[in-house]
Design an enzyme around this catalytic site. Sequence first.
Site, PDB file in Angstrom:
ATOM      1  N   LYS A   1       1.611 -14.538   1.762  1.00 35.00           N
ATOM      2  CA  LYS A   1       0.196 -14.863   1.556  1.00 35.00           C
ATOM      3  C   LYS A   1      -0.036 -16.247   0.953  1.00 35.00           C
ATOM      4  CE  LYS A   1      -1.600 -10.169   1.380  1.00 35.00           C
ATOM      5  NZ  LYS A   1      -2.521  -9.261   0.704  1.00 35.00           N
TER       6      LYS A   1
ATOM      7  N   ALA B   1      -5.237  -7.208 -12.481  1.00 35.66           N
ATOM      8  CA  ALA B   1      -5.443  -8.651 -12.319  1.00 35.66           C
ATOM      9  C   ALA B   1      -4.491  -9.212 -11.268  1.00 35.66           C
ATOM     10  CB  ALA B   1      -5.240  -9.354 -13.659  1.00 35.66           C
ATOM     11  N   GLY B   2      -4.020  -8.346 -10.365  1.00 36.70           N
ATOM     12  CA  GLY B   2      -3.124  -8.777  -9.297  1.00 36.70           C
ATOM     13  C   GLY B   2      -3.920  -9.288  -8.091  1.00 36.70           C
ATOM     14  N   GLY B   3      -3.270  -9.317  -6.932  1.00 35.10           N
ATOM     15  CA  GLY B   3      -3.893  -9.890  -5.743  1.00 35.10           C
ATOM     16  C   GLY B   3      -5.197  -9.204  -5.353  1.00 35.10           C
ATOM     17  N   ALA B   4      -5.225  -7.864  -5.361  1.00 31.28           N
ATOM     18  CA  ALA B   4      -6.438  -7.137  -4.961  1.00 31.28           C
ATOM     19  C   ALA B   4      -7.541  -7.362  -5.984  1.00 31.28           C
ATOM     20  CB  ALA B   4      -6.130  -5.653  -4.819  1.00 31.28           C
TER      21      ALA B   4
ATOM     22  N   SER C   1       3.240  -0.875   8.571  1.00 34.29           N
ATOM     23  CA  SER C   1       1.837  -1.292   8.501  1.00 34.29           C
ATOM     24  C   SER C   1       0.920  -0.373   9.324  1.00 34.29           C
ATOM     25  CB  SER C   1       1.707  -2.723   9.026  1.00 34.29           C
ATOM     26  OG  SER C   1       0.348  -3.064   9.137  1.00 34.29           O
TER      27      SER C   1
ATOM     28  N   GLY D   1      -9.856   3.807  -1.253  1.00 28.60           N
ATOM     29  CA  GLY D   1      -9.626   2.466  -0.712  1.00 28.60           C
ATOM     30  C   GLY D   1      -9.774   2.330   0.793  1.00 28.60           C
TER      31      GLY D   1
HETATM   32  P1  NAP Z   1      -0.345  -6.332  -7.749  1.00 24.17           P
HETATM   33  O1  NAP Z   1      -0.640  -7.719  -7.325  1.00 24.17           O
HETATM   34  O2  NAP Z   1       1.052  -5.910  -7.979  1.00 24.17           O
HETATM   35  O3  NAP Z   1      -1.187  -6.073  -9.125  1.00 24.17           O
HETATM   36  C1  NAP Z   1      -1.087  -4.844  -9.786  1.00 24.17           C
HETATM   37  C2  NAP Z   1      -1.940  -4.886 -11.060  1.00 24.17           C
HETATM   38  O4  NAP Z   1      -1.870  -3.597 -11.651  1.00 24.17           O
HETATM   39  C3  NAP Z   1      -1.456  -5.884 -12.096  1.00 24.17           C
HETATM   40  O5  NAP Z   1      -2.557  -6.440 -12.751  1.00 24.17           O
HETATM   41  C4  NAP Z   1      -0.631  -5.024 -13.042  1.00 24.17           C
HETATM   42  O6  NAP Z   1      -0.672  -5.462 -14.395  1.00 24.17           O
HETATM   43  C5  NAP Z   1      -1.354  -3.711 -12.982  1.00 24.17           C
HETATM   44  N1  NAP Z   1      -0.429  -2.601 -13.227  1.00 24.17           N
HETATM   45  C6  NAP Z   1       0.682  -2.291 -12.524  1.00 24.17           C
HETATM   46  N2  NAP Z   1       1.290  -1.206 -13.041  1.00 24.17           N
HETATM   47  C7  NAP Z   1       0.553  -0.850 -14.128  1.00 24.17           C
HETATM   48  C8  NAP Z   1       0.685   0.172 -15.112  1.00 24.17           C
HETATM   49  N3  NAP Z   1       1.713   1.046 -15.066  1.00 24.17           N
HETATM   50  N4  NAP Z   1      -0.244   0.250 -16.076  1.00 24.17           N
HETATM   51  C9  NAP Z   1      -1.275  -0.632 -16.134  1.00 24.17           C
HETATM   52  N5  NAP Z   1      -1.444  -1.635 -15.245  1.00 24.17           N
HETATM   53  C10 NAP Z   1      -0.529  -1.729 -14.254  1.00 24.17           C
HETATM   54  O7  NAP Z   1      -0.933  -5.280  -6.722  1.00 24.17           O
HETATM   55  P2  NAP Z   1      -2.167  -5.474  -5.707  1.00 24.17           P
HETATM   56  O8  NAP Z   1      -1.684  -5.996  -4.417  1.00 24.17           O
HETATM   57  O9  NAP Z   1      -3.249  -6.187  -6.411  1.00 24.17           O
HETATM   58  O10 NAP Z   1      -2.582  -3.931  -5.432  1.00 24.17           O
HETATM   59  C11 NAP Z   1      -3.161  -3.167  -6.459  1.00 24.17           C
HETATM   60  C12 NAP Z   1      -3.687  -1.842  -5.894  1.00 24.17           C
HETATM   61  O11 NAP Z   1      -4.721  -2.101  -4.936  1.00 24.17           O
HETATM   62  C13 NAP Z   1      -2.634  -1.019  -5.176  1.00 24.17           C
HETATM   63  O12 NAP Z   1      -2.867   0.332  -5.480  1.00 24.17           O
HETATM   64  C14 NAP Z   1      -2.916  -1.269  -3.711  1.00 24.17           C
HETATM   65  O13 NAP Z   1      -2.561  -0.180  -2.892  1.00 24.17           O
HETATM   66  C15 NAP Z   1      -4.422  -1.428  -3.729  1.00 24.17           C
HETATM   67  N6  NAP Z   1      -4.927  -2.243  -2.606  1.00 24.17           N
HETATM   68  C16 NAP Z   1      -5.831  -1.686  -1.765  1.00 24.17           C
HETATM   69  C17 NAP Z   1      -6.350  -2.428  -0.734  1.00 24.17           C
HETATM   70  C18 NAP Z   1      -7.351  -1.808   0.199  1.00 24.17           C
HETATM   71  O14 NAP Z   1      -7.658  -2.404   1.229  1.00 24.17           O
HETATM   72  N7  NAP Z   1      -7.885  -0.663  -0.129  1.00 24.17           N
HETATM   73  C19 NAP Z   1      -5.953  -3.773  -0.555  1.00 24.17           C
HETATM   74  C20 NAP Z   1      -5.027  -4.307  -1.454  1.00 24.17           C
HETATM   75  C21 NAP Z   1      -4.503  -3.539  -2.481  1.00 24.17           C
HETATM   76  P3  NAP Z   1       0.204  -6.707 -14.926  1.00 24.17           P
HETATM   77  O15 NAP Z   1      -0.616  -7.925 -14.584  1.00 24.17           O
HETATM   78  O16 NAP Z   1       0.303  -6.455 -16.386  1.00 24.17           O
HETATM   79  O17 NAP Z   1       1.514  -6.651 -14.191  1.00 24.17           O
END
Ligand code: NAP
Length: 299
Positions: free
Chosen positions: A73, A145-148, A22, A255
């Site tokens: 979470k 549509a994930g957590g972020a 982290s 980000g």
């Molecule tokens: P997550 O919950 O795993 O969600 C990932 C999303 O991306 C899902 O909707 C998934 O689609 C889609 N996805 C994954 N692989 C894909 C592919 N090959 N083609 C098309 N869509 C794809 O992840 P998360 O925690 O939300 O994080 C997402 C991103 O945000 C990461 O890059 C993370 O590093 C970034 N992030 C940044 C911050 C910040 O503070 N800057 C904070 C949190 C996260 P499906 O629904 O179809 O599986």
Amino acid sequence: MKRAISGRTQLCGVIGSPVRHSMSPVIYNAAFEHASIDAVFVAMPVAAGQAAAAIEAMRTTGVLGLSVTMPHKFDVIAACDHISDRAQRLQSVNCVYRAAASRNANGGAVDDIVGDSTDGAGFVAGLRAELGIELAGTHCVVLGAGGAARAVILAAAEAGAGRVTVINRSPDRAAQAAVLAGDAGKVGSPDDLATADVVVNSTPLGMAGTDQAQNMAFDPSLLRDDAVVSDLIYHPLETPLLAACRSAGVACQNGVAMLVHQAVVQYEHFTGQPAPIEAMTAAANAVVAERASGQISDS
Ligand code: NAP
């Protein structure tokens, strides 16, 4: 001058599994040092299923606050005394802290533990700080549509976005996420990019260390000239999407701004003091750059 640890030093941390990678300890300790707050922030490995036990330990040991990462979470929700509206709606907590009245208690059981989700507020504040964008009245397109993504969708709607369009690989998850934006939310397709004011990549497409590192979530040539792009990825600092935006003259950000500004909200929850944003930004940029050069593993 190096900070001295004494009997008065307070403790904050991040719970997760894994958690040793982290970046949070670097960012919060830089903030405590800059603001002369007598506290330290450490990474605390907590195994899956042990989130409630960690919150109980926080009550009894006087720990000031905890950041919460995967896989806890959802599980910490039941262990808190109060949950913010946004954490309740997202069913996700990334920050646990003591309500103001109990912040200065000297240890012992304290029944005022609050859970919040700070990513959405961090996104909105980071967009404002770095690109000068207010979301009110805008058409915001969110990829993923994930957590972020869910945090961004809810925050964009709360900030008054006129339309929040969700584009995701799995349509059912897109529909569940779009509901968070109420009447403004809908599931869309790449055709919606042509009318977007703000586009947010919340997929891992472009992230270093994955087999998608060279991919772009969309083609920025589909955007209007005055659209802006926020890529939530911060490793690498410039994804292929951001490089293409830069070449095309599209205003964009990575980000780091969201990462810092969600930590700013957490710092203010933990301490009750305004956060030293510049010191936190400098620490985040330094640790991201160090990691990019291979000295620290990914977060
Ligand atoms: P997550 O919950 O795993 O969600 C990932 C999303 O991306 C899902 O909707 C998934 O689609 C889609 N996805 C994954 N692989 C894909 C592919 N090959 N083609 C098309 N869509 C794809 O992840 P998360 O925690 O939300 O994080 C997402 C991103 O945000 C990461 O890059 C993370 O590093 C970034 N992030 C940044 C911050 C910040 O503070 N800057 C904070 C949190 C996260 P499906 O629904 O179809 O599986």
